[in-house]
Design a protein around this motif. Structure first.
Motif, PDB file in Angstrom:
ATOM      1  N   ALA A   1      44.786  68.466  46.420  1.00 25.30           N
ATOM      2  CA  ALA A   1      45.087  67.422  45.419  1.00 25.30           C
ATOM      3  C   ALA A   1      45.271  66.071  46.080  1.00 25.30           C
ATOM      4  CB  ALA A   1      46.353  67.795  44.647  1.00 25.30           C
ATOM      5  N   ARG A   2      44.898  65.045  45.333  1.00 22.70           N
ATOM      6  CA  ARG A   2      45.265  63.671  45.682  1.00 22.70           C
ATOM      7  C   ARG A   2      46.557  63.406  44.922  1.00 22.70           C
ATOM      8  NH1 ARG A   2      42.466  60.055  47.996  1.00 22.70           N
ATOM      9  NH2 ARG A   2      43.086  58.390  46.578  1.00 22.70           N
ATOM     10  N   VAL A   3      47.629  63.124  45.654  1.00 22.60           N
ATOM     11  CA  VAL A   3      48.971  63.009  45.086  1.00 22.60           C
ATOM     12  C   VAL A   3      49.401  61.546  45.044  1.00 22.60           C
ATOM     13  CG1 VAL A   3      51.400  63.662  45.399  1.00 22.60           C
ATOM     14  CG2 VAL A   3      49.579  65.312  45.935  1.00 22.60           C
TER      15      VAL A   3
ATOM     16  N   ALA B   1      54.287  68.158  49.189  1.00 24.49           N
ATOM     17  CA  ALA B   1      52.956  68.488  48.651  1.00 24.49           C
ATOM     18  C   ALA B   1      51.913  68.497  49.763  1.00 24.49           C
ATOM     19  CB  ALA B   1      52.567  67.502  47.555  1.00 24.49           C
TER      20      ALA B   1
ATOM     21  N   ALA C   1      48.042  69.577  49.911  1.00 24.11           N
ATOM     22  CA  ALA C   1      47.432  68.403  49.286  1.00 24.11           C
ATOM     23  C   ALA C   1      46.557  67.692  50.317  1.00 24.11           C
ATOM     24  CB  ALA C   1      48.508  67.452  48.762  1.00 24.11           C
ATOM     25  N   SER C   2      45.512  67.023  49.848  1.00 22.79           N
ATOM     26  CA  SER C   2      44.592  66.365  50.778  1.00 22.79           C
ATOM     27  C   SER C   2      45.035  64.960  51.157  1.00 22.79           C
ATOM     28  CB  SER C   2      43.183  66.311  50.190  1.00 22.79           C
ATOM     29  OG  SER C   2      43.164  65.509  49.025  1.00 22.79           O
TER      30      SER C   2
ATOM     31  N   VAL D   1      48.229  61.713  50.100  1.00 24.02           N
ATOM     32  CA  VAL D   1      49.355  61.238  49.299  1.00 24.02           C
ATOM     33  C   VAL D   1      49.406  59.720  49.356  1.00 24.02           C
ATOM     34  CG1 VAL D   1      51.858  61.268  48.943  1.00 24.02           C
ATOM     35  CG2 VAL D   1      50.720  63.321  49.788  1.00 24.02           C
TER      36      VAL D   1
ATOM     37  N   HIS E   1      44.312  60.181  40.726  1.00 20.95           N
ATOM     38  CA  HIS E   1      45.064  61.190  41.462  1.00 20.95           C
ATOM     39  C   HIS E   1      45.258  62.414  40.569  1.00 20.95           C
ATOM     40  CE1 HIS E   1      45.818  57.593  43.801  1.00 20.95           C
ATOM     41  NE2 HIS E   1      46.269  58.352  44.780  1.00 20.95           N
TER      42      HIS E   1
ATOM     43  N   ILE F   1      48.350  71.922  43.766  1.00 21.05           N
ATOM     44  CA  ILE F   1      48.626  71.203  45.009  1.00 21.05           C
ATOM     45  C   ILE F   1      47.451  71.255  45.984  1.00 21.05           C
ATOM     46  CG2 ILE F   1      50.166  71.042  47.008  1.00 21.05           C
ATOM     47  CD1 ILE F   1      52.353  72.244  45.139  1.00 21.05           C
ATOM     48  N   GLU F   2      46.815  72.407  46.125  1.00 21.56           N
ATOM     49  CA  GLU F   2      45.744  72.583  47.103  1.00 21.56           C
ATOM     50  C   GLU F   2      44.647  71.530  46.908  1.00 21.56           C
ATOM     51  OE1 GLU F   2      44.135  74.082  50.442  1.00 21.56           O
ATOM     52  OE2 GLU F   2      45.990  74.839  49.584  1.00 21.56           O
TER      53      GLU F   2
END
Length: 185
Positions: free
Chosen positions: A52-54, A68, A73-74, A76, A118, A49-50
């Motif tokens: 992350a592009r979700v 997230a 996350a960076s 979403v 992603h 998650i840290e």
């Protein structure tokens, strides 16, 4: 529904009650969402998650993507084509005050255009309609899924994984099955 952990912890999200069958809204319960994120952050998958592009396909209320984001996350990207869903996502993004960290795409998740990769994908299609397989194929073809990305697929029926996707874990919560997969190709 509420955000369970992270910087938005405890924030109540817009309510849809028991869901909206006509709009195919069936929000993931807090209990299942908490179990899902415990599974993801329990060490087996590192820290997916840290930063992350979700990608949140069939985003519904946006609760999975916002959870997230709350946990590090960076960015979403929410994809849904339902008018009610898009309204709920916008309302929940406003509640979280995170407009600059999200993209909302009004689109049928089974017919995605070309996109950017992603790292973490949430796939929560209407149950039992085979739409998850179509959306995953569309996301893969359009370049939305990075190599090594984790795919979290919520369904109540057997899923069929395409070539290049490997099942890592699967758990049942009542009639909901959460499958964690990885893009290996």
């Amino acid at each position: 529904m509420r955000i369970i952990a992270g910087r938005f912890r405890g924030l109540a999200l817009a309510s849809v009650g028991k869901g909206d069958a006509g709009a195919h809204l069936r929000p993931t319960t807090d209990r299942v969402r908490e179990s899902l994120f415990s599974m993801l952050t329990g060490g087996r998958f590192g820290d997916p998650i840290e930063d992350a592009r979700v990608l949140d396909l069939f985003a519904g209320t946006g609760a999975l993507g916002l959870e997230a984001l709350s946990r590090g996350a960076s960015h979403v990207t929410f994809v849904d084509d339902g008018r009610k869903s898009l309204s709920l996502i916008r309302e929940n993004v406003a509640k979280c005050r995170c407009k600059d960290e999200v993209t909302i795409v009004k689109r049928d998740a089974t017919r995605l255009p070309e996109g950017t990769p992603h790292d973490l994908i949430f796939l929560d299609p209407p149950y039992g309609k085979g739409m998850g397989e179509k959306a995953l194929a569309s996301a893969m073809t359009g370049g939305w899924i990075a190599p090594g990305a984790l795919i979290v697929w919520e369904e109540n029926a057997e899923i069929t994984l395409p070539d290049g996707v490997e099942l890592l874990d699967s758990r049942r919560y009542g009639d909901t099955v959460i499958s964690v997969c990885e893009m290996v190709d």
